[in-house]
Write a protein that holds these residues in place. Sequence first.
Motif, PDB file in Angstrom:
ATOM      1  N   ILE A 141       4.672  19.097   1.439  1.00  0.00           N
ATOM      2  CA  ILE A 141       3.794  18.660   0.366  1.00  0.00           C
ATOM      3  C   ILE A 141       3.529  19.860  -0.531  1.00  0.00           C
ATOM      4  O   ILE A 141       3.163  20.927  -0.059  1.00  0.00           O
ATOM      5  N   ASP A 142       3.732  19.681  -1.830  1.00  0.00           N
ATOM      6  CA  ASP A 142       3.612  20.795  -2.768  1.00  0.00           C
ATOM      7  C   ASP A 142       2.670  20.395  -3.907  1.00  0.00           C
ATOM      8  O   ASP A 142       3.018  19.541  -4.740  1.00  0.00           O
ATOM      9  N   PRO A 143       1.483  20.991  -3.973  1.00  0.00           N
ATOM     10  CA  PRO A 143       0.527  20.642  -5.035  1.00  0.00           C
ATOM     11  C   PRO A 143       1.018  21.001  -6.430  1.00  0.00           C
ATOM     12  O   PRO A 143       0.466  20.506  -7.423  1.00  0.00           O
ATOM     13  N   GLU A 144       2.059  21.841  -6.514  1.00  0.00           N
ATOM     14  CA  GLU A 144       2.597  22.205  -7.821  1.00  0.00           C
ATOM     15  C   GLU A 144       3.630  21.216  -8.342  1.00  0.00           C
ATOM     16  O   GLU A 144       4.086  21.334  -9.480  1.00  0.00           O
ATOM     17  N   VAL A 145       4.008  20.263  -7.489  1.00  0.00           N
ATOM     18  CA  VAL A 145       4.950  19.220  -7.908  1.00  0.00           C
ATOM     19  C   VAL A 145       4.153  17.990  -8.303  1.00  0.00           C
ATOM     20  O   VAL A 145       3.225  17.581  -7.599  1.00  0.00           O
ATOM     21  N   HIS A 146       4.517  17.381  -9.407  1.00  0.00           N
ATOM     22  CA  HIS A 146       3.810  16.206  -9.923  1.00  0.00           C
ATOM     23  C   HIS A 146       3.793  15.100  -8.875  1.00  0.00           C
ATOM     24  O   HIS A 146       4.819  14.838  -8.235  1.00  0.00           O
TER      25      HIS A 146
ATOM     26  N   LYS B  88       6.385   3.702  -2.177  1.00  0.00           N
ATOM     27  CA  LYS B  88       5.425   3.659  -3.284  1.00  0.00           C
ATOM     28  C   LYS B  88       4.478   4.854  -3.262  1.00  0.00           C
ATOM     29  O   LYS B  88       3.275   4.734  -3.513  1.00  0.00           O
ATOM     30  N   VAL B  89       5.036   6.026  -2.949  1.00  0.00           N
ATOM     31  CA  VAL B  89       4.242   7.242  -2.890  1.00  0.00           C
ATOM     32  C   VAL B  89       3.928   7.722  -4.311  1.00  0.00           C
ATOM     33  O   VAL B  89       4.834   7.958  -5.105  1.00  0.00           O
ATOM     34  N   ARG B  90       2.646   7.847  -4.616  1.00  0.00           N
ATOM     35  CA  ARG B  90       2.209   8.304  -5.935  1.00  0.00           C
ATOM     36  C   ARG B  90       1.166   9.414  -5.856  1.00  0.00           C
ATOM     37  O   ARG B  90       0.787   9.980  -6.877  1.00  0.00           O
ATOM     38  N   SER B  91       0.663   9.702  -4.674  1.00  0.00           N
ATOM     39  CA  SER B  91      -0.480  10.615  -4.553  1.00  0.00           C
ATOM     40  C   SER B  91      -0.103  12.067  -4.331  1.00  0.00           C
ATOM     41  O   SER B  91      -0.920  12.963  -4.567  1.00  0.00           O
ATOM     42  N   VAL B  92       1.131  12.334  -3.846  1.00  0.00           N
ATOM     43  CA  VAL B  92       1.542  13.711  -3.575  1.00  0.00           C
ATOM     44  C   VAL B  92       2.943  13.969  -4.114  1.00  0.00           C
ATOM     45  O   VAL B  92       3.757  13.051  -4.253  1.00  0.00           O
ATOM     46  N   GLY B  93       3.208  15.236  -4.416  1.00  0.00           N
ATOM     47  CA  GLY B  93       4.549  15.663  -4.785  1.00  0.00           C
ATOM     48  C   GLY B  93       5.181  16.418  -3.632  1.00  0.00           C
ATOM     49  O   GLY B  93       4.473  17.022  -2.813  1.00  0.00           O
ATOM     50  N   LEU B  94       6.489  16.408  -3.556  1.00  0.00           N
ATOM     51  CA  LEU B  94       7.187  17.011  -2.430  1.00  0.00           C
ATOM     52  C   LEU B  94       8.185  18.061  -2.905  1.00  0.00           C
ATOM     53  O   LEU B  94       8.864  17.875  -3.917  1.00  0.00           O
ATOM     54  N   SER B  95       8.278  19.128  -2.137  1.00  0.00           N
ATOM     55  CA  SER B  95       9.253  20.186  -2.402  1.00  0.00           C
ATOM     56  C   SER B  95      10.265  20.198  -1.266  1.00  0.00           C
ATOM     57  O   SER B  95       9.893  20.149  -0.090  1.00  0.00           O
ATOM     58  N   LEU B  96      11.531  20.273  -1.613  1.00  0.00           N
ATOM     59  CA  LEU B  96      12.615  20.126  -0.641  1.00  0.00           C
ATOM     60  C   LEU B  96      13.534  21.342  -0.697  1.00  0.00           C
ATOM     61  O   LEU B  96      13.876  21.818  -1.777  1.00  0.00           O
ATOM     62  N   SER B  97      13.935  21.820   0.472  1.00  0.00           N
ATOM     63  CA  SER B  97      14.984  22.842   0.539  1.00  0.00           C
ATOM     64  C   SER B  97      16.093  22.326   1.444  1.00  0.00           C
ATOM     65  O   SER B  97      15.830  21.667   2.454  1.00  0.00           O
ATOM     66  N   LEU B  98      17.325  22.613   1.054  1.00  0.00           N
ATOM     67  CA  LEU B  98      18.504  22.068   1.734  1.00  0.00           C
ATOM     68  C   LEU B  98      19.322  23.180   2.352  1.00  0.00           C
ATOM     69  O   LEU B  98      19.684  24.146   1.671  1.00  0.00           O
TER      70      LEU B  98
ATOM     71  N   GLY C 195       0.810  -1.201   0.000  1.00  0.00           N
ATOM     72  CA  GLY C 195       0.000   0.000   0.000  1.00  0.00           C
ATOM     73  C   GLY C 195       0.840   1.247   0.000  1.00  0.00           C
ATOM     74  O   GLY C 195       2.064   1.211  -0.009  1.00  0.00           O
ATOM     75  N   GLU C 196       0.155   2.387   0.015  1.00  0.00           N
ATOM     76  CA  GLU C 196       0.827   3.679   0.050  1.00  0.00           C
ATOM     77  C   GLU C 196       0.477   4.394   1.339  1.00  0.00           C
ATOM     78  O   GLU C 196      -0.692   4.633   1.621  1.00  0.00           O
ATOM     79  N   PRO C 197       1.477   4.742   2.152  1.00  0.00           N
ATOM     80  CA  PRO C 197       1.176   5.459   3.403  1.00  0.00           C
ATOM     81  C   PRO C 197       0.700   6.872   3.120  1.00  0.00           C
ATOM     82  O   PRO C 197       1.098   7.489   2.136  1.00  0.00           O
ATOM     83  N   GLN C 198      -0.139   7.384   3.981  1.00  0.00           N
ATOM     84  CA  GLN C 198      -0.630   8.742   3.833  1.00  0.00           C
ATOM     85  C   GLN C 198       0.224   9.696   4.676  1.00  0.00           C
ATOM     86  O   GLN C 198       0.645   9.353   5.773  1.00  0.00           O
ATOM     87  N   PRO C 199       0.485  10.890   4.171  1.00  0.00           N
ATOM     88  CA  PRO C 199       1.310  11.841   4.938  1.00  0.00           C
ATOM     89  C   PRO C 199       0.610  12.279   6.215  1.00  0.00           C
ATOM     90  O   PRO C 199      -0.579  12.573   6.214  1.00  0.00           O
ATOM     91  N   LEU C 200       1.369  12.340   7.298  1.00  0.00           N
ATOM     92  CA  LEU C 200       0.848  12.808   8.575  1.00  0.00           C
ATOM     93  C   LEU C 200       1.078  14.304   8.762  1.00  0.00           C
ATOM     94  O   LEU C 200       0.421  14.936   9.595  1.00  0.00           O
ATOM     95  N   TYR C 201       2.021  14.855   8.012  1.00  0.00           N
ATOM     96  CA  TYR C 201       2.390  16.257   8.166  1.00  0.00           C
ATOM     97  C   TYR C 201       2.332  16.975   6.824  1.00  0.00           C
ATOM     98  O   TYR C 201       2.487  16.352   5.761  1.00  0.00           O
ATOM     99  N   SER C 202       2.128  18.266   6.889  1.00  0.00           N
ATOM    100  CA  SER C 202       2.206  19.062   5.668  1.00  0.00           C
ATOM    101  C   SER C 202       3.651  19.468   5.384  1.00  0.00           C
ATOM    102  O   SER C 202       4.031  19.683   4.233  1.00  0.00           O
ATOM    103  N   SER C 203       4.461  19.539   6.467  1.00  0.00           N
ATOM    104  CA  SER C 203       5.878  19.845   6.299  1.00  0.00           C
ATOM    105  C   SER C 203       6.662  19.328   7.498  1.00  0.00           C
ATOM    106  O   SER C 203       6.112  19.185   8.602  1.00  0.00           O
ATOM    107  N   VAL C 204       7.941  19.049   7.268  1.00  0.00           N
ATOM    108  CA  VAL C 204       8.829  18.601   8.340  1.00  0.00           C
ATOM    109  C   VAL C 204      10.213  19.202   8.113  1.00  0.00           C
ATOM    110  O   VAL C 204      10.559  19.626   7.008  1.00  0.00           O
ATOM    111  N   LYS C 205      10.990  19.238   9.188  1.00  0.00           N
ATOM    112  CA  LYS C 205      12.392  19.653   9.098  1.00  0.00           C
ATOM    113  C   LYS C 205      13.233  18.603   9.794  1.00  0.00           C
ATOM    114  O   LYS C 205      12.908  18.160  10.899  1.00  0.00           O
ATOM    115  N   SER C 206      14.312  18.186   9.142  1.00  0.00           N
ATOM    116  CA  SER C 206      15.179  17.139   9.690  1.00  0.00           C
ATOM    117  C   SER C 206      16.627  17.615   9.739  1.00  0.00           C
ATOM    118  O   SER C 206      17.005  18.570   9.053  1.00  0.00           O
TER     119      SER C 206
END
Length: 367
Positions: free
Chosen positions: A84-89, A126-136, A42-53
Amino acid sequence: MTSVCCFQLKVNPTSSISKPQTHLRFNPSTFALPSSSYSKSGEPQPLYSSVKSFAPATVANLGPGFDFLGCAVDGIGDYVNLRIDPEVHPGEVSISHISGAGSKLSKNPLWNCAGIAAIAVMKMLKVRSVGLSLSLEKGLPLGSGLGSSAASAAAAAVAVNELFGGPLSTSELVIAGLESEAKVSGYHADNVAPSILGGFVLIRSYDPLELMQLKFPHDKNLFFVLVNPEFEAPTKKMRAALPPEITMSHHVWNSSQAGALVASVLQGDLNGLGKALSSDKIVEPRRAPLIPGMGAVKKAAIEAGAFGCTISGAGPTAVAVTDNEERGREIGERMVEAFMKEGNLKALAMVKQLDRVGARLVSSVPR
């Protein structure tokens, strides 16, 4: 009481980024991997809208442990902000921003160590439902010998995993980090494994990948004196300097020193650790001449009271060990002076402790 944690991961060293291998082979007599909290189908659902590590810097090789020993260093490392970024595929990762020492790095996620690791984790999940935006946020200088690429990969892998509730084990995250390392700096885990796991890590085997955590006693003080000169030592160039063959006598010597180093870590024996750290006869003799003043820096560290000194990773950072923070600062000053006097290089000294935690989540915003 000393302890060793051991686990095996089956990894194909030639696996591509597009097909990361996540099959695990367990050794029940050593270390049981934590069970995943999600179904692999299956595909896990995101618990957060954003995280910092955050993921810490690392010291690889530790003298005689070329490509199979490393440890994490507290207080310096890289940060990844992920959202999570709706503008990312859906199913893809975009790198929006890179700050700090990484301004020259590519924002193409297929050519950036953080992007590669993030993609590897997304494919494992197997994440296919959301796109992610990353800053480093690069807290580590590039090509410093402090595991810069590994820290970025570790932070990104942890960020993606935590965004979805942390279903992957740390061992699986090491696999994702290795996907990145294999692409940008070579197939070796002595930086990325300790950056993710924390503490000291021994790579017992690469095929299959087998890692052993070495527990340094909590009641012992250990400080790393890290002196980074203004000098570039590209990993590829430093690896090219290594001898294609070694003598039997050097093999025996380095093997005995690596064994002594592991025993010293488990016993908390700083004198033994430093002695073994300083005793490499295969790699350091080839690399030290390529770093101006390194021989004098090592001598200065030991004369100032360090238990031992060697090159951190591929260099140019020099690392010395001590059991006292104030003495560590004095050792660092002498090492900086030696870099300037003998190598005509400016250098920055830091005194840091062992990072026992590894890569971790530092903040999050619920959905």
